[in-house]
Design a protein around this motif. Structure first.
Motif, short mmCIF file in Angstrom:
data_model
loop_
_atom_site.label_atom_id
_atom_site.label_comp_id
_atom_site.label_asym_id
_atom_site.label_seq_id
_atom_site.Cartn_x
_atom_site.Cartn_y
_atom_site.Cartn_z
N GLU A 26 0.83 -1.21 0.00
CA GLU A 26 0.00 0.00 0.00
C GLU A 26 0.87 1.26 0.00
O GLU A 26 0.57 2.24 -0.69
CB GLU A 26 -0.92 0.01 1.22
N GLU A 27 1.95 1.23 0.76
CA GLU A 27 2.84 2.39 0.85
C GLU A 27 3.46 2.72 -0.50
O GLU A 27 3.65 3.89 -0.86
CB GLU A 27 3.93 2.12 1.89
N ALA A 28 3.75 1.68 -1.27
CA ALA A 28 4.39 1.88 -2.57
C ALA A 28 3.46 2.54 -3.59
O ALA A 28 3.91 3.10 -4.59
CB ALA A 28 4.88 0.53 -3.11
N LYS A 29 2.15 2.49 -3.33
CA LYS A 29 1.19 3.09 -4.25
C LYS A 29 1.27 4.62 -4.26
O LYS A 29 0.86 5.27 -5.23
CB LYS A 29 -0.24 2.67 -3.89
N GLY A 30 1.75 5.20 -3.14
CA GLY A 30 1.87 6.66 -3.06
C GLY A 30 0.55 7.39 -3.16
O GLY A 30 0.46 8.45 -3.79
N LEU A 31 -0.47 6.85 -2.52
CA LEU A 31 -1.80 7.46 -2.59
C LEU A 31 -1.89 8.71 -1.72
O LEU A 31 -1.08 8.92 -0.82
CB LEU A 31 -2.85 6.44 -2.15
N LEU A 373 -2.87 8.64 3.89
CA LEU A 373 -4.25 8.81 4.36
C LEU A 373 -4.26 9.80 5.51
O LEU A 373 -3.69 9.54 6.58
CB LEU A 373 -4.82 7.46 4.81
N VAL A 374 -4.89 10.95 5.30
CA VAL A 374 -4.93 12.01 6.31
C VAL A 374 -6.21 11.90 7.13
O VAL A 374 -7.32 11.92 6.57
CB VAL A 374 -4.85 13.40 5.67
N LEU A 375 -6.06 11.79 8.45
CA LEU A 375 -7.19 11.71 9.37
C LEU A 375 -7.15 12.90 10.32
O LEU A 375 -6.11 13.56 10.47
CB LEU A 375 -7.12 10.42 10.20
N THR A 376 -8.27 13.19 10.96
CA THR A 376 -8.28 14.18 12.03
C THR A 376 -7.28 13.75 13.10
O THR A 376 -7.21 12.57 13.44
CB THR A 376 -9.68 14.29 12.65
N GLY A 377 -6.51 14.70 13.61
CA GLY A 377 -5.51 14.36 14.61
C GLY A 377 -6.12 13.66 15.81
O GLY A 377 -7.18 14.05 16.30
N GLU A 407 -11.23 2.39 -0.50
CA GLU A 407 -9.78 2.21 -0.46
C GLU A 407 -9.19 2.77 0.84
O GLU A 407 -8.36 2.14 1.49
CB GLU A 407 -9.14 2.90 -1.67
N ALA A 408 -9.65 3.96 1.21
CA ALA A 408 -9.13 4.61 2.42
C ALA A 408 -9.44 3.79 3.67
O ALA A 408 -8.60 3.67 4.57
CB ALA A 408 -9.72 6.00 2.54
N THR A 409 -10.64 3.23 3.74
CA THR A 409 -11.02 2.46 4.93
C THR A 409 -10.23 1.17 5.02
O THR A 409 -9.88 0.72 6.11
CB THR A 409 -12.53 2.17 4.94
N LYS A 410 -9.93 0.55 3.88
CA LYS A 410 -9.08 -0.64 3.89
C LYS A 410 -7.70 -0.31 4.44
O LYS A 410 -7.12 -1.09 5.21
CB LYS A 410 -8.98 -1.23 2.48
N MET A 411 -7.18 0.85 4.05
CA MET A 411 -5.89 1.30 4.57
C MET A 411 -5.98 1.57 6.08
O MET A 411 -5.09 1.21 6.85
CB MET A 411 -5.44 2.56 3.83
N PHE A 412 -7.07 2.19 6.47
CA PHE A 412 -7.29 2.49 7.89
C PHE A 412 -7.33 1.20 8.71
O PHE A 412 -6.66 1.08 9.75
CB PHE A 412 -8.58 3.28 8.05
N VAL A 413 -8.09 0.24 8.24
CA VAL A 413 -8.24 -1.04 8.94
C VAL A 413 -6.89 -1.75 9.04
O VAL A 413 -6.56 -2.35 10.08
CB VAL A 413 -9.28 -1.92 8.20
N LEU A 414 -6.10 -1.68 7.98
CA LEU A 414 -4.77 -2.29 7.99
C LEU A 414 -3.92 -1.70 9.11
O LEU A 414 -3.26 -2.44 9.87
CB LEU A 414 -4.11 -2.05 6.62
N CYS A 415 -3.97 -0.38 9.24
CA CYS A 415 -3.20 0.28 10.29
C CYS A 415 -3.73 -0.05 11.68
O CYS A 415 -2.95 -0.22 12.63
CB CYS A 415 -3.20 1.79 10.06
N VAL A 416 -5.04 -0.13 11.81
CA VAL A 416 -5.65 -0.50 13.10
C VAL A 416 -5.16 -1.89 13.52
O VAL A 416 -4.79 -2.11 14.69
CB VAL A 416 -7.19 -0.48 13.01
N LYS A 417 -5.14 -2.82 12.59
CA LYS A 417 -4.72 -4.18 12.92
C LYS A 417 -3.26 -4.23 13.36
O LYS A 417 -2.92 -4.84 14.38
CB LYS A 417 -4.93 -5.09 11.71
N ILE A 418 -2.38 -3.57 12.60
CA ILE A 418 -0.95 -3.61 12.93
C ILE A 418 -0.68 -2.98 14.29
O ILE A 418 0.00 -3.55 15.14
CB ILE A 418 -0.13 -2.89 11.84
N VAL A 419 -1.23 -1.79 14.51
CA VAL A 419 -0.99 -1.09 15.78
C VAL A 419 -1.58 -1.87 16.96
O VAL A 419 -0.97 -1.95 18.04
CB VAL A 419 -1.58 0.34 15.72
#
Length: 427
Positions: A26-31, A373-377, A407-419
């Motif tokens: 996902e990081e390599a996509k440069g979204l 992916l930019v989220l509210t702080g 797409e953004a939510t899939k990225m979000f979920v990925l980060c939630v799982k890792i953290v």
């Protein structure tokens, strides 16, 4: 789906390794995707474009009463726009002052007026040793910024399924005369989507403040912002309830068309008691000779009445619904049963509130930023930007397209799982 807390260390490490490989892809996509603030998307702005044709150089610029909107007059708003916003706010026209393009500006001015001149003749807040505000949390960050700017102490009040913890609210308001106000987003709250129950509204109206200048700042920003055609939350009229309870001056109601017509080019209003209005008028007529009546006329002629407003909001709902459903679909399919987060399905408003495992929100937001992916702080939904649990994350689905939200939510979920796995492994 097996909960992460029930997995062995080896299982978690295997999950983490697979997720980190996915993260690299996902990081390599440069979204670059932004769901930080509740901005209407381009398709929503497009449905209001015909408003710009409601008035042109050949238009009759007079109100229904014959007043010329190009000139001075109608200080508190042209009659037809006052009626339109009164119907939207479900109050009487006589209790409404139409202002400029921003309800946040009215709230700011109301706090400033209270600080410098007091409330209906009370001691100005700036002369007091201490001024406090109650702040339902998670809540609207811009409310908190106003009170923080003026050094007002903010007291967090937990939100339940039907509104703020009213036992706490009643306790603070009735025993501490330094408590001068409370911030509220009563319908489709920012960010939880909660609508205050009838009992909560009645308890607000029946408050017995120790401070005579205590006021409820009732920011009804999402009063007609439904997401579904067949499911609409309803809320009691706080102004009427305060009158019934013998507290007619206790509430200020704020609203605007910022997310109805054009953000930055809409119209806003304050609704309150006639006594409060008279006090506000004393200072506002010195502050400004008049607001933009041509813009008020434009809105009144485009929407015509509350039926026109509701029809327009149905178009907004049709555009917003797929975005919210895209987020909820991914959250449900990817996180249900894992025990690493919870969320609500809002019926209106502009946000989805996500509760991560304690101590994970900042790390999730930072990890999402690495994927573009930019989220509210993290912490923004709490006074002073400090979430004591470091768990709340506000998701704003409105600006990206439904495909981008998926797409953004899939990225979000990925980060939630890792953290979350890292958090569990480090316990």
């Amino acid at each position: 789906m097996k909960a992460y807390m029930d997995m062995s260390r080896d299982e978690l490490l295997a999950q983490k390794a697979a997720l980190e490989e996915e993260f690299k892809t996902e990081e390599a996509k440069g979204l670059s995707l932004n769901m930080a603030r509740g901005k209407p998307g381009a398709s929503q702005l497009a449905i209001s474009m015909p408003m710009l044709d409601a008035i042109n150089s050949g238009s009759d610029m007079k109100t229904l009463l014959g007043n010329d909107t190009r000139n001075y007059g109608d200080w508190d708003g042209i009659g037809e726009c006052r009626q339109l916003l009164a119907d939207m706010m479900e109050v009487k026209k006589a209790n409404v002052i139409v202002c400029g393009n921003s309800s946040l500006n009215i709230m700011y001015d109301t706090v400033v007026r209270s600080m410098v001149k007091g409330v209906n003749g009370s001691v100005p807040w700036c002369r007091l040793d201490k001024v406090k505000f109650l702040c339902p949390v998670p809540g609207y960050d811009r409310h908190f910024k106003i009170t923080e700017l003026f050094g007002i102490e903010m007291i967090p009040i937990p939100m339940g399924q039907d509104g703020p913890d009213m036992d706490l609210v009643e306790k603070y308001v009735s025993t501490d005369d330094a408590v001068k106000g409370i911030w509220c987003v009563p319908k489709y709250s920012n960010p939880t989507g909660i609508t205050y129950s009838d009992e909560v509204v009645r308890r607000f109206a029946r408050l017995k403040p120790k401070a005579e200048d205590f006021r409820i700042f009732w920011d009804n920003a999402y009063c007609i912002h439904h997401i579904y055609d067949d499911i609409h939350d309803n809320i009691l009229n706080i102004l009427e309830e305060c009158e019934k309870a013998g507290n007619p001056n206790m509430v200020y109601i704020f609203a605007s068309t910022s997310k109805i017509s054009f953000p930055g080019s809409g119209v806003s209003a304050i609704a309150t008691s006639l006594e409060n209005m008279e006090y506000i008028r004393k200072f506002m007529t010195t502050q400004i000779i008049g607001h933009d009546k041509i813009n008020q006329l434009r809105h009144a002629r485009f929407f015509k009445n509350i039926d026109g407003l509701n029809a327009h909001m149905k178009k907004h709902a049709d555009l917003l619904r797929p975005k919210f459903e895209a987020v909820l679909q991914v959250l449900d399919s990817e996180l249900s049963g894992l025990g690493i987060g919870s969320w609500m399905k809002p019926r209106g408003g502009y946000f989805i509130s996500f509760e991560a495992m304690p101590g994970c929100a900042k790390a999730i937001v930072e990890k999402c930023a690495k994927l573009g992916l930019v989220l509210t702080g993290a912490g923004a939904t709490y006074p002073y930007g400090k979430d004591p649990q470091d768990s709340n994350i506000r998701i704003a689905p409105s600006f990206p397209t439904p495909e981008e939200m998926l797409e953004a939510t899939k990225m979000f979920v990925l980060c939630v799982k890792i953290v979350s796995i890292e958090k569990i492994l480090n316990k």
